[in-house]
Enzyme design. Structure first.
Site, mmCIF file in Angstrom:
data_model
loop_
_atom_site.group_PDB
_atom_site.id
_atom_site.type_symbol
_atom_site.label_atom_id
_atom_site.label_comp_id
_atom_site.label_asym_id
_atom_site.label_seq_id
_atom_site.Cartn_x
_atom_site.Cartn_y
_atom_site.Cartn_z
ATOM 1 N N ASP A 23 0.880 -1.163 0.000
ATOM 2 C CA ASP A 23 0.000 0.000 0.000
ATOM 3 C C ASP A 23 0.923 1.220 0.000
ATOM 4 O O ASP A 23 1.540 1.537 1.010
ATOM 5 C CB ASP A 23 -0.888 -0.043 1.257
ATOM 6 C CG ASP A 23 -1.733 1.223 1.427
ATOM 7 O OD1 ASP A 23 -1.672 2.105 0.549
ATOM 8 O OD2 ASP A 23 -2.456 1.310 2.440
ATOM 9 N N LYS A 86 2.813 11.111 -3.473
ATOM 10 C CA LYS A 86 1.771 10.416 -4.233
ATOM 11 C C LYS A 86 0.858 11.408 -4.958
ATOM 12 O O LYS A 86 0.309 11.104 -6.008
ATOM 13 C CB LYS A 86 0.956 9.553 -3.260
ATOM 14 C CG LYS A 86 -0.084 8.657 -3.926
ATOM 15 C CD LYS A 86 -0.681 7.716 -2.902
ATOM 16 C CE LYS A 86 -1.790 6.869 -3.453
ATOM 17 N NZ LYS A 86 -2.310 5.939 -2.442
ATOM 18 N N GLU A 186 -7.296 0.359 -4.539
ATOM 19 C CA GLU A 186 -7.322 0.248 -3.071
ATOM 20 C C GLU A 186 -8.662 -0.307 -2.545
ATOM 21 O O GLU A 186 -8.647 -1.202 -1.688
ATOM 22 C CB GLU A 186 -7.001 1.610 -2.451
ATOM 23 C CG GLU A 186 -5.518 1.951 -2.631
ATOM 24 C CD GLU A 186 -5.188 3.424 -2.484
ATOM 25 O OE1 GLU A 186 -6.078 4.199 -2.071
ATOM 26 O OE2 GLU A 186 -4.048 3.811 -2.782
ATOM 27 N N ASP A 210 -12.954 5.639 2.420
ATOM 28 C CA ASP A 210 -11.530 5.720 2.762
ATOM 29 C C ASP A 210 -11.152 7.155 3.144
ATOM 30 O O ASP A 210 -11.041 8.025 2.275
ATOM 31 C CB ASP A 210 -10.707 5.236 1.546
ATOM 32 C CG ASP A 210 -9.198 5.222 1.818
ATOM 33 O OD1 ASP A 210 -8.760 5.815 2.826
ATOM 34 O OD2 ASP A 210 -8.465 4.617 1.015
#
Ligand code: AMP
Length: 618
Positions: A23, A86, A186, A210
Site C-alpha cells: 500500500d 503520491k 485500493e 476511505d
C-alpha cells in the site's frame, strides 16, 4: 520445473518466491505478505513499526532517508524533506499548481504541461524516483523480515488514478527493483481483505469509505462471479484527518487568544502544536476529554467540541457518498456492506456518520491502516496461483478514441467499458499517395477532440503510396487490467506497423473527470450539430478533391461546356463549405454528384471499351 526453496524466516518450504502486497500511501506506506498459515500479515521489520511514513529526506550527500527518520526533518529542513509525493505522481505542474502551497519543498514550474520535478539540495527528482525510494525501503524491510529476496509485488492505487498515475506507480516499482505483477485499486484490495469476492458464487454491492490523513474517497464496487467492478468513485483529494488536526489547532489558538500569523512564524512551535492536536484527536477516539499544556498554551478540548469542529468536513464526505451512489444508479439500501479504510475512520463521529448514511454498521474489525496492504497480499497470493482464480475488473472512467477528419473524436473504447478490453477500427487515407498517417489519441466524451484530453500522438510512417481510400489501416486499442493503454496501428496491405504505450504527458484529477462528463452533457446538443456540420464539410472537401482530380484526368471525355459547368458546381460547393448550415453544403455536394455521375459512367464505359478492343469474342 518448479523452484523449491526454504524460507529461513518461517522455516517452511516455499514453492515460489513470495509476492508482497504494497500500500503506497500519501501519508504512510506498508507491505504485507501471506504467512505460512495462509493468512495475510503486515510486515513489522525488527520492531521498526508497520507504517512507513511516505517521507523522503535528502541529506547533504544527496542520500535518501525514508520513513520515520525522514519525518523528523519536516520541521528542521522542510526544503529537502519530501512528503505527499503520491499527490504528484503522474501529474504536471498545471495539475498541482492550485495546491502548491501545501508543499514546503520546491516543485519546478518551468513547463506547466510536463510531468513535475522536485528540487532537493542541488538535484532534481521525479515523483517516480521519490516513490521508488519509499518502495525500496519497503522492499528492504520485507527482505530483512522474511529473510528472502523480494522481487515481485502487487501495488495498490486509488480507484480514481488515471493511466498516467498508474503507469508512474508501475515505473516507480520497476525503479525500486520490483516486478510489479499488478496494480490493484485500493477499495478492491480492502474488500479482498474482508474476504469479499473470494467466493465466486457471491454477488455483492459494497461501498468502501476511505478517509486518510490528507485524502478522501469513496468507491462503489460490484462483485459478481469473482469479478470486481468499480461502479463509481467520488471524493476530495484534499480532505482528511489533517484537516481535523488543523481545526483543533485553530480552536486552541483562538481559546488562548493567539494570532495564527504570529504563531505561524515559529516553525517548531507550530509543528509541536500540530502534533499535539493530532494526539488530541486520536485520544478523543476513545475518551471524552483531552487536556495538555504546551508552554503557556492550554491544549484542552472535549469530544463534543471536536465533533462540532469537524462536522462540516464529515458532511462533505457524506455528500460524496451520495454522489457516488447517484453515479452508480443506486441508493443506500442497495449497498450490502460498507468497509472503512484509513486512519481517520477511527474517529467515532466519522464512523457514526457513515453508519447513519448507509443505514448499516460498517465493517471495521480489520485495522483501517492495514486493510489495503493485507488485501494486496491476498491479490498477490492469487497471482502466485495459490488461490482459485479471481478476476479483478474495473471500468474506464472516460472514453478513449482517436481524432478523425475535421477534428472529430472517434470513440474506440467507450466510457464505462470493463477492463481489460480490446477494440479496433479500420481507417483509410483521404489524399492520393499519402504515406504517413498521424494518429492522435484522446480521452473524453465530447464530439470535438479539441474539447477532450490529448493523451498521445504518433505517425504511422511508410504507408506505400496508393490512391486515397485504398490503404487499410487497422487501429487497435488494448486497455489492460491496470488501465494502461496500448495503441497499435497497422497498414494491412504493406504490414507497416507502429505501436505505443500511453503514458499521458499530464494527469487527470477526479474533479476533471467529473467536469468533463458534465460538460459533455451540457454541450450534447451543440456537439451533435457541430459534428454533423464537420462531417458535411469533410464530405464536401473530399468531393471537391475527387471532382477536381476527375476533370484533370478525364477532360478528353467531356465537352468544354461540361468541364465549365463542373467547375462551376465545384466552385459553388467550395463556397458552401464555409457555411454554418450543413444542409447548404450537402445540397451543393448532391448537385455536384448528380451533375458528374453521367460523366463517371461515360469514362467507365470508355475504359471497358478500350479493354475489350482487340479482343476477339468467339
Ligand atoms: P492514513 O492516511 O490512512 O494512514 O491515515 C492517517 C490519518 O489517520 C491521520 O490523520 C491520523 O491522525 C489519523 N488517525 C490515526 N489514528 C487515529 C485515531 N485513533 N483516531 C482518529 N484518527 C486517527
Amino acid at each position: 520445473m518448479a523452484k523449491i526453496s526454504i524460507n529461513l524466516a518461517t522455516g517452511s518450504f516455499q514453492k515460489e518466491e513470495i509476492i508482497v502486497g504494497i500500500d503506497l500511501g500519501t501519508t504512510n506506506s506498508l507491505v504485507a505478505f501471506i504467512n505460512p498459515d495462509k493468512d495475510p500479515q503486515v510486515i513489522n521489520d525488527a520492531g521498526k513499526g508497520i507504517l512507513v511514513p511516505s517521507v523522503v529526506y535528502f541529506n547533504n550527500q544527496n542520500e535518501a532517508i525514508v520513513g520515520n527518520e525522514a519525518k523528523e526533518f519536516l520541521t528542521t529542513d522542510p526544503a529537502n524533506t519530501i512528503f505527499s509525493v503520491k499527490r504528484l505522481l503522474g501529474r504536471s505542474y498545471k495539475d498541482v499548481a492550485e495546491h502548491k502551497d501545501i508543499f514546503s519543498y520546491k516543485i519546478i514550474d518551468d513547463d506547466s504541461d510536463a510531468l513535475v520535478k522536485i528540487q532537493a539540495g542541488n538535484r532534481f527528482y521525479t515523483p517516480i524516483e521519490l516513490s521508488a525510494e519509499i518502495l525500496k525501503e519497503l522492499k528492504a524491510r520485507a527482505e530483512h523480515a522474511l529473510k528472502t529476496p523480494v522481487n515481485r509485488a502487487v501495488i495498490t492505487v486509488p480507484a480514481y488514478f488515471n493511466d498516467s498515475q498508474r503507469q508512474a506507480t508501475r515505473d516507480a516499482g520497476k525503479l525500486a527493483g520490483l516486478d510489479v505483477m499488478r496494480i490493484v485499486n485500493e477499495p478492491t484490495a480492502a474488500s479482498l481483505a474482508y474476504g469479499i469476492g473470494l467466493d465466486p458464487t457471491q454477488q455483492k454491492t459494497i461501498a468502501v469509505y476511505d478517509l486518510g490523513g490528507g485524502t478522501f474517497d469513496v468507491s462503489i464496487l460490484q462483485i459478481q462471479n469473482g469479478i470486481f467492478e468499480v461502479l463509481a468513485t467520488n471524493g476530495n483529494t484534499y480532505l482528511g484527518g489533517d484537516d481535523f488536526d488543523r481545526s483543533i489547532l485553530n480552536y486552541w489558538l483562538e481559546k488562548n487568544n493567539l494570532d495564527v500569523n504570529v504563531v505561524a512564524q515559529d516553525n517548531i512551535l507550530m509543528q509541536t502544536l500540530r502534533l499535539q492536536a493530532e494526539a488530541a484527536k486520536k485520544a478523543l477516539s476513545t475518551q471524552n476529554l483531552y487536556n495538555e499544556q504546551v508552554g503557556e498554551i492550554w491544549c484542552t478540548i472535549d469530544k463534543q467540541t471536536f465533533e462540532q469542529l469537524i462536522a462540516v468536513k464529515v458532511e462533505e464526505t457524506i455528500t460524496a457518498c451520495k454522489n457516488a451512489l447517484k453515479d452508480a444508479g443506486l441508493t443506500a439500501s442497495d449497498i450490502d456492506e460498507v468497509i472503512l479504510v484509513g486512519g481517520s475512520t477511527r474517529t467515532p463521529f466519522v464512523k457514526q456518520a457513515v453508519e447513519n448514511f448507509f443505514g448499516k454498521k460498517p465493517q471495521d474489525n480489520i485495522n483501517p491502516d492495514e486493510v489495503v496492504a493485507l488485501g494486496a497480499a491476498i491479490q498477490a497470493d492469487v497471482l502466485a496461483g495459490n488461490r482459485s482464480d479471481i478476476l479483478l475488473l474495473d471500468v474506464t472512467p472516460l472514453s478513449l478514441g482517436i481524432e478523425t477528419m475535421g477534428g472529430l473524436m472517434d470513440v474506440i473504447i467507450a466510457r464505462n467499458s470493463k477492463v481489460p478490453t480490446k477494440a479496433g477500427r479500420q481507417y483509410t487515407t483521404s489524399i492520393d499517395g499519402q504515406v504517413n498517417m498521424k494518429i492522435s489519441v484522446y480521452q473524453g466524451e465530447r464530439d470535438l477532440v479539441k474539447e477532450n484530453r490529448k493523451l498521445a500522438e504518433f505517425d504511422l510512417k511508410g504507408i506505400p503510396a496508393m490512391p486515397a481510400g485504398l490503404p487499410k489501416v487497422d487501429i487497435n486499442f488494448l486497455l489492460n487490467a491496470d488501465g494502461i493503454l496500448t495503441v497499435q496501428a497497422i497498414e494491412l496491405r504493406s504490414g507497416v506497423k507502429q505501436e505505443i504505450e500511453i503514458t499521458p504527458s499530464y494527469g487527470l484529477s477526479d474533479d476533471t473527470v467529473e467536469k468533463m462528463l458534465m460538460d459533455s452533457i451540457t454541450h450534447a446538443k451543440s456537439d451533435v450539430a457541430q459534428r454533423m456540420l464537420i462531417e458535411a464539410r469533410s464530405e464536401g472537401e473530399q468531393l471537391v478533391y475527387t471532382a477536381e482530380g476527375f476533370i484533370k484526368k478525364h477532360a478528353e471525355h467531356l465537352t468544354e461546356t461540361e468541364v465549365a459547368e463542373t467547375v462551376a458546381h465545384i466552385e459553388a460547393l467550395k463556397n458552401a463549405l464555409s457555411s454554418l448550415e450543413k444542409d447548404i453544403i450537402l445540397k451543393k455536394a448532391d448537385e455536384l454528384n448528380e451533375f458528374t455521375r453521367p460523366f463517371a459512367e461515360r469514362v467507365m464505359d470508355a475504359a471497358i471499351y478500350t479493354a475489350m478492343k482487340g479482343k476477339k469474342i468467339e
